[in-house]
Motif scaffolding. Structure first.
Motif, PDB file in Angstrom:
ATOM      1  N   THR A   1      41.498  40.183  31.165  1.00 57.74           N
ATOM      2  CA  THR A   1      40.063  39.935  31.306  1.00 57.74           C
ATOM      3  C   THR A   1      39.819  38.482  31.714  1.00 57.74           C
ATOM      4  O   THR A   1      40.746  37.664  31.744  1.00 57.74           O
ATOM      5  CB  THR A   1      39.321  40.213  29.986  1.00 57.74           C
ATOM      6  OG1 THR A   1      39.860  39.347  28.972  1.00 57.74           O
ATOM      7  CG2 THR A   1      39.509  41.654  29.559  1.00 57.74           C
TER       8      THR A   1
ATOM      9  N   ASN B   1      46.035  44.172  40.208  1.00 56.02           N
ATOM     10  CA  ASN B   1      45.171  45.336  40.328  1.00 56.02           C
ATOM     11  C   ASN B   1      45.018  46.074  38.997  1.00 56.02           C
ATOM     12  O   ASN B   1      45.821  45.941  38.090  1.00 56.02           O
ATOM     13  CB  ASN B   1      45.733  46.291  41.382  1.00 56.02           C
ATOM     14  CG  ASN B   1      47.167  46.691  41.104  1.00 56.02           C
ATOM     15  OD1 ASN B   1      48.034  45.841  40.938  1.00 56.02           O
ATOM     16  ND2 ASN B   1      47.433  47.980  41.042  1.00 56.02           N
TER      17      ASN B   1
ATOM     18  N   ASN C   1      42.823  45.828  36.457  1.00 54.97           N
ATOM     19  CA  ASN C   1      42.562  45.063  35.250  1.00 54.97           C
ATOM     20  C   ASN C   1      41.048  44.942  35.072  1.00 54.97           C
ATOM     21  O   ASN C   1      40.288  45.711  35.671  1.00 54.97           O
ATOM     22  CB  ASN C   1      43.225  43.679  35.337  1.00 54.97           C
ATOM     23  CG  ASN C   1      44.721  43.742  35.062  1.00 54.97           C
ATOM     24  OD1 ASN C   1      45.139  44.021  33.949  1.00 54.97           O
ATOM     25  ND2 ASN C   1      45.539  43.480  36.094  1.00 54.97           N
ATOM     26  N   ASP C   2      40.611  43.999  34.272  1.00 52.29           N
ATOM     27  CA  ASP C   2      39.186  43.768  34.052  1.00 52.29           C
ATOM     28  C   ASP C   2      38.814  42.337  34.416  1.00 52.29           C
ATOM     29  O   ASP C   2      37.965  41.716  33.768  1.00 52.29           O
ATOM     30  CB  ASP C   2      38.818  44.046  32.583  1.00 52.29           C
ATOM     31  CG  ASP C   2      38.981  45.517  32.234  1.00 52.29           C
ATOM     32  OD1 ASP C   2      38.526  46.361  33.014  1.00 52.29           O
ATOM     33  OD2 ASP C   2      39.581  45.810  31.173  1.00 52.29           O
ATOM     34  N   LEU C   3      39.431  41.821  35.464  1.00 56.19           N
ATOM     35  CA  LEU C   3      39.153  40.459  35.894  1.00 56.19           C
ATOM     36  C   LEU C   3      37.767  40.385  36.520  1.00 56.19           C
ATOM     37  O   LEU C   3      37.302  41.333  37.164  1.00 56.19           O
ATOM     38  CB  LEU C   3      40.212  39.999  36.903  1.00 56.19           C
ATOM     39  CG  LEU C   3      41.654  39.952  36.368  1.00 56.19           C
ATOM     40  CD1 LEU C   3      42.623  39.637  37.491  1.00 56.19           C
ATOM     41  CD2 LEU C   3      41.770  38.927  35.253  1.00 56.19           C
ATOM     42  N   SER C   4      37.099  39.246  36.385  1.00 63.24           N
ATOM     43  CA  SER C   4      35.749  39.077  36.903  1.00 63.24           C
ATOM     44  C   SER C   4      35.629  37.708  37.562  1.00 63.24           C
ATOM     45  O   SER C   4      36.578  36.918  37.596  1.00 63.24           O
ATOM     46  CB  SER C   4      34.725  39.227  35.776  1.00 63.24           C
ATOM     47  OG  SER C   4      34.991  38.293  34.739  1.00 63.24           O
TER      48      SER C   4
ATOM     49  N   ASN D   1      39.124  45.808  39.958  1.00 58.22           N
ATOM     50  CA  ASN D   1      38.717  44.833  38.955  1.00 58.22           C
ATOM     51  C   ASN D   1      37.196  44.728  39.000  1.00 58.22           C
ATOM     52  O   ASN D   1      36.523  45.652  39.461  1.00 58.22           O
ATOM     53  CB  ASN D   1      39.383  43.483  39.227  1.00 58.22           C
ATOM     54  CG  ASN D   1      40.817  43.432  38.733  1.00 58.22           C
ATOM     55  OD1 ASN D   1      41.062  43.310  37.535  1.00 58.22           O
ATOM     56  ND2 ASN D   1      41.779  43.516  39.657  1.00 58.22           N
TER      57      ASN D   1
ATOM     58  N   ASN E   1      35.883  46.558  43.888  1.00 53.90           N
ATOM     59  CA  ASN E   1      35.416  45.390  43.165  1.00 53.90           C
ATOM     60  C   ASN E   1      33.906  45.296  43.343  1.00 53.90           C
ATOM     61  O   ASN E   1      33.255  46.310  43.616  1.00 53.90           O
ATOM     62  CB  ASN E   1      36.133  44.125  43.667  1.00 53.90           C
ATOM     63  CG  ASN E   1      37.498  43.944  43.033  1.00 53.90           C
ATOM     64  OD1 ASN E   1      37.610  43.575  41.872  1.00 53.90           O
ATOM     65  ND2 ASN E   1      38.557  44.210  43.806  1.00 53.90           N
TER      66      ASN E   1
END
Length: 257
Positions: free
Chosen positions: A17, A36, A38-41, A62, A87
């Motif tokens: 995250t 790829n 994941n919960d990246l922002s 993401n 995304n």
């Protein structure tokens, strides 16, 4: 930051995250980057422009948003695969992207599907001559499909479905070789392979053979116009070059008849 010689980073399908760390830029030898699923922002970190050896970048699935950062334009010519699908990018392809994106001449696989991109396909996409796969489906892209896309002769996969493209699909052996499924969901798009022809009251669907995607007369139409304009002159010259000689040369006239 302590792994400057790291070449492969595969961290996909975890539950990471937060934002992409700027320390990624210290991995100057990095060739493969998989973040790829994941919960990246947040934005794609600008520090990636320091990773001059990148060949494959997969940031798909993401919650990355904002602009597609300037690192694209400063990326290594070695970059071959760029996957940013699913995304929340919202940039307009004509203004944030064209200069940076179309300068990635070595890219062979480009996936920007399922974002919130709007605007047009940049005409200079034809500069990406090595493209083998292009997927920009499920966005909010508009206007016409550039005629120049027909010059992407290595393209074996194309998906432009579920956007807002309009007018006729450019006529070319390359584009007409793809299935209609690759163009569906564009309600004002017509022509093979989607429909047999472009007919109806909407003038935007009518073919415009004398205008290319640059807004001016296409070179082919100009050549044809001059060809037809020159036909009467050519006929007159050809006629009198033969019959004029026969009319004024008695010996040739007897021999001919």
């Amino acid at each position: 930051m302590n792994y400057s010689n790291l070449q492969v980073s595969i961290l996909g399908s975890n539950k990471l995250t937060g934002n992409m760390p700027s320390s990624l830029g210290s991995l100057s030898a990095l060739e493969l980057l998989f973040l790829n699923k994941n919960d990246l922002s947040g934005d794609v970190t600008l520090s990636l422009e320091n990773c001059n050896s990148l060949v494959i970048v997969d940031l798909s699935e993401n919650h990355l948003s904002g602009g597609l950062s300037i690192w694209l334009g400063n990326s290594s010519a070695a970059l071959k695969v760029l996957v940013l699908r699913s995304n929340r990018f919202r940039d307009s392809i004509p203004r944030e992207i064209p200069k940076e994106l179309t300068s990635l001449y070595g890219v062979r696989f480009l996936n920007l599907s399922n974002n919130q991109l709007h605007g047009k396909i940049p005409k200079k996409i034809s500069d990406m001559t090595f493209l083998e796969s292009l997927d920009i489906s499920t966005n909010q892209l508009t206007s016409v499909i550039p005629q120049r896309m027909a010059s992407l002769t290595f393209l074996s996969h194309l998906n432009l479905s579920h956007n807002n493209f309009s007018s006729r699909i450019p006529s070319s052996t390359q584009l007409q070789s793809f299935s209609a499924l690759n163009f569906i969901g564009n309600h004002h798009l017509c022509g093979p392979p989607l429909t047999p022809s472009c007919v109806g009251g909407d003038s935007s669907l009518e073919p415009t053979p004398n205008v290319d995607d640059e807004g001016g007369e296409s070179s082919g139409w100009v050549e044809m116009k001059w060809f037809y304009m020159g036909m009467p002159f050519g006929f007159v010259v050809g006629f009198w070059s033969v019959f004029g000689l026969l009319a004024f040369n008695k010996a040739w006239r007897y021999a001919f008849f």
